[in-house]
Enzyme design. Structure first.
Site, mmCIF file in Angstrom:
data_model
loop_
_atom_site.group_PDB
_atom_site.id
_atom_site.type_symbol
_atom_site.label_atom_id
_atom_site.label_comp_id
_atom_site.label_asym_id
_atom_site.label_seq_id
_atom_site.Cartn_x
_atom_site.Cartn_y
_atom_site.Cartn_z
ATOM 1 N N HIS A 154 0.808 -1.233 0.000
ATOM 2 C CA HIS A 154 0.000 0.000 0.000
ATOM 3 C C HIS A 154 0.833 1.271 0.000
ATOM 4 C CE1 HIS A 154 -4.064 -1.741 0.537
ATOM 5 N NE2 HIS A 154 -3.333 -2.782 0.889
ATOM 6 N N ASP A 362 3.705 9.211 -1.181
ATOM 7 C CA ASP A 362 2.506 8.505 -0.733
ATOM 8 C C ASP A 362 2.223 7.366 -1.703
ATOM 9 O OD1 ASP A 362 0.287 8.115 0.936
ATOM 10 O OD2 ASP A 362 -0.173 10.256 0.966
#
Ligand code: GDG
Length: 453
Positions: A154, A362
């Site tokens: 992730h 991110d």
């Protein structure tokens, strides 16, 4: 049909009192079909729970185990969040590696595998999630597991020059080669991984990103995670008629609002964002007294020192900026370190003329997608998005910025605040299509299609 088995660090059992919260749980939760088994840590620390505790909810079985205090400190606080998280967000200056903690990480990954193994059926499809559990697949294989095993990361993956700094980097890469499928949010992260296996393990990936390591074929895929945009848009629309949105509107006195919502984490670039807002007020004084920024920064991982240090330095920075610009009836930055309810957050996104999503790195960033989903078609706001968020690979019609350049971000905020309605609508329509297309179901289905034999 084969059963899906999800393995993630934390398992939150949905109850009516505590609905699912948090990116991973929400995204996976809405793609769950009855019959699925979800396995992971209960969130409890103690000596009990070495064999899984089972719960049933809406046709899904949840199996949870506990970890001891020492395990928690070594694998979770220490290695996962003190070493892997900074490494994979390009923060070598924050990399805090200790051999003993890595041993603890290996031990907990093996414990997950041992506790899971007896629950597995022969034709299960096992899908393991995120950086806390890189080595569960390898441990399952060592125990003789023959099921198809998939892994999804992730957060970003890094190129060889960065991974090289991690003393156990090669070890982790070999561990990842125990999976049949390894998935990432973006092609960038996937290519970084392929470049690492090429450099450190000497394999040559094929054109389609698959490779063979020690006789096993490993497939790599890009599979961007999404949100249930329709549901989020409905929450935002309902919330915009509620009491809290009325209160925030009243408090603004028709001034514009710029919003940020992030876990309080150094990867999210909060100091840079505040400095950019400072630069806006300095270079474009016409916005003084006309715009406020609301930053919601829910406190996170406070047993890792870096996070406490960040909180202290943000307190100072916000105080400094507000002290310099505030008027007796206006402050530039409204800063809260408590989480809002999902409903308030959705409503506030809708009120905000500008969405500030400017992480330094991110994996994806779901706030960017939620901000788009929350807007009204008649008067949509403008998303300012870091080019270092995975979401920037899809959300190209946002104002894409380099968060390290305070002037560039200040100019983007000025551009967003002065953008004509026509351009705002055009950009938002294009972004809306992308966000609506990337459902959680599509995320899960894409991964499953790659994992099925
Ligand atoms: C990791 C990766 C990847 C935030 N403040 C509040 C609140 N939130 C919610 C947001 C969003 C979620 O938390 C945050 O998700 P992100 O994706 O932005 O970030 P991470 O937590 O770092 O997640 C990330 C993600 O995994 C999924 O793969 O996108 O890159 O780092 O849903 O809305 N929710 C509430 N109150 C708040 O104050 N209720």
């Amino acid at each position: 049909m084969s059963r899906l088995v999800i393995v993630s660090n934390r398992v939150q059992i949905p109850t009516e009192k505590a609905p699912r919260a948090g990116g991973l749980a929400v995204a996976l939760g809405s793609g769950l079909v009855p019959g699925t088994l979800w396995f992971g840590w209960s969130g409890k620390r103690g000596h009990g729970g070495r064999t899984p505790t089972l719960h049933e909810a809406q046709g899904v079985t949840y199996a949870t185990i506990d970890v001891t205090d020492k395990e928690y400190h070594d694998y979770y606080v220490g290695f996962s969040n003190g070493a892997l998280w900074p490494l994979l967000h390009y923060r070598l200056d924050f990399l805090d590696y200790a051999r003993g903690q890595y041993a603890g990480y290996r031990h907990v990954n093996a414990y997950f595998a041992e506790a899971l193994q007896p629950l597995l059926k022969e034709d299960d499809l096992v899908w393991i999630h995120d950086y806390q559990l890189f080595l569960v697949g390898e441990a399952l294989r060592a125990q003789g597991a023959r099921q198809r095993l998939g892994f999804f990361l992730h957060i970003p993956f890094v190129p060889p020059e960065i991974l090289d700094a991690m003393p156990c980097g090669r070890d982790l890469l070999r561990g990842l080669c125990a999976y049949d499928v390894v998935g990432f949010h973006t092609d960038d992260h996937r290519h970084a991984f392929l470049s690492c296996v090429q450099t450190f393990l000497g394999v040559s990936p094929a054109e389609d990103g698959s490779f063979v390591y020690e006789g096993r074929e490993v497939r790599t895929i890009s599979d961007p995670i999404g949100i249930d945009a329709e549901e989020f848009a409905n929450i935002a629309a309902r919330s915009s008629r509620g009491a809290e949105v009325r209160r925030i509107r009243e408090s603004l006195f028709s001034r514009a609002l710029a919003i940020g919502a992030d876990r309080l984490d150094y990867s999210k670039g909060l100091p840079n964002r505040f400095r950019a807002f400072d630069r806006l007020l300095d270079r474009f004084p016409e916005h003084r007294g006309q715009v406020s920024m609301l930053q919601v920064a829910a406190r996170s991982r406070e047993d890792v020192d870096r996070y406490l240090q960040l909180r202290r330095s943000l307190d100072r920075l916000v105080g400094d900026i507000n002290g310099r610009y505030s008027e007796f009836d206006w402050i530039p930055i409204r800063y809260m370190t408590r989480a809002l309810t999902r409903k308030s957050l959705a409503g506030f996104y809708r009120v905000a003329r500008v969405g500030l999503v400017t992480p330094l790195r991110d994996g994806m960033n779901l706030v960017a997608k939620e901000y788009i989903a929350a807007q009204s078609s008649a008067d949509p706001g403008v998303l300012i998005l870091s080019r270092f968020a995975g979401a920037a690979e899809e959300l190209k019609e946002a104002l894409i910025v380099n968060p390290f350049d305070a002037d560039e971000v200040a100019e983007a905020i000025n551009q967003a605040l002065t953008m004509e309605l026509g351009e705002r609508k055009e950009r938002w329509q294009a972004l809306r299509e992308r966000v609506w297309a990337g459902t959680p179901q599509r995320f899960t289905e894409t991964f499953m299609a790659a994992l099925r034999p």
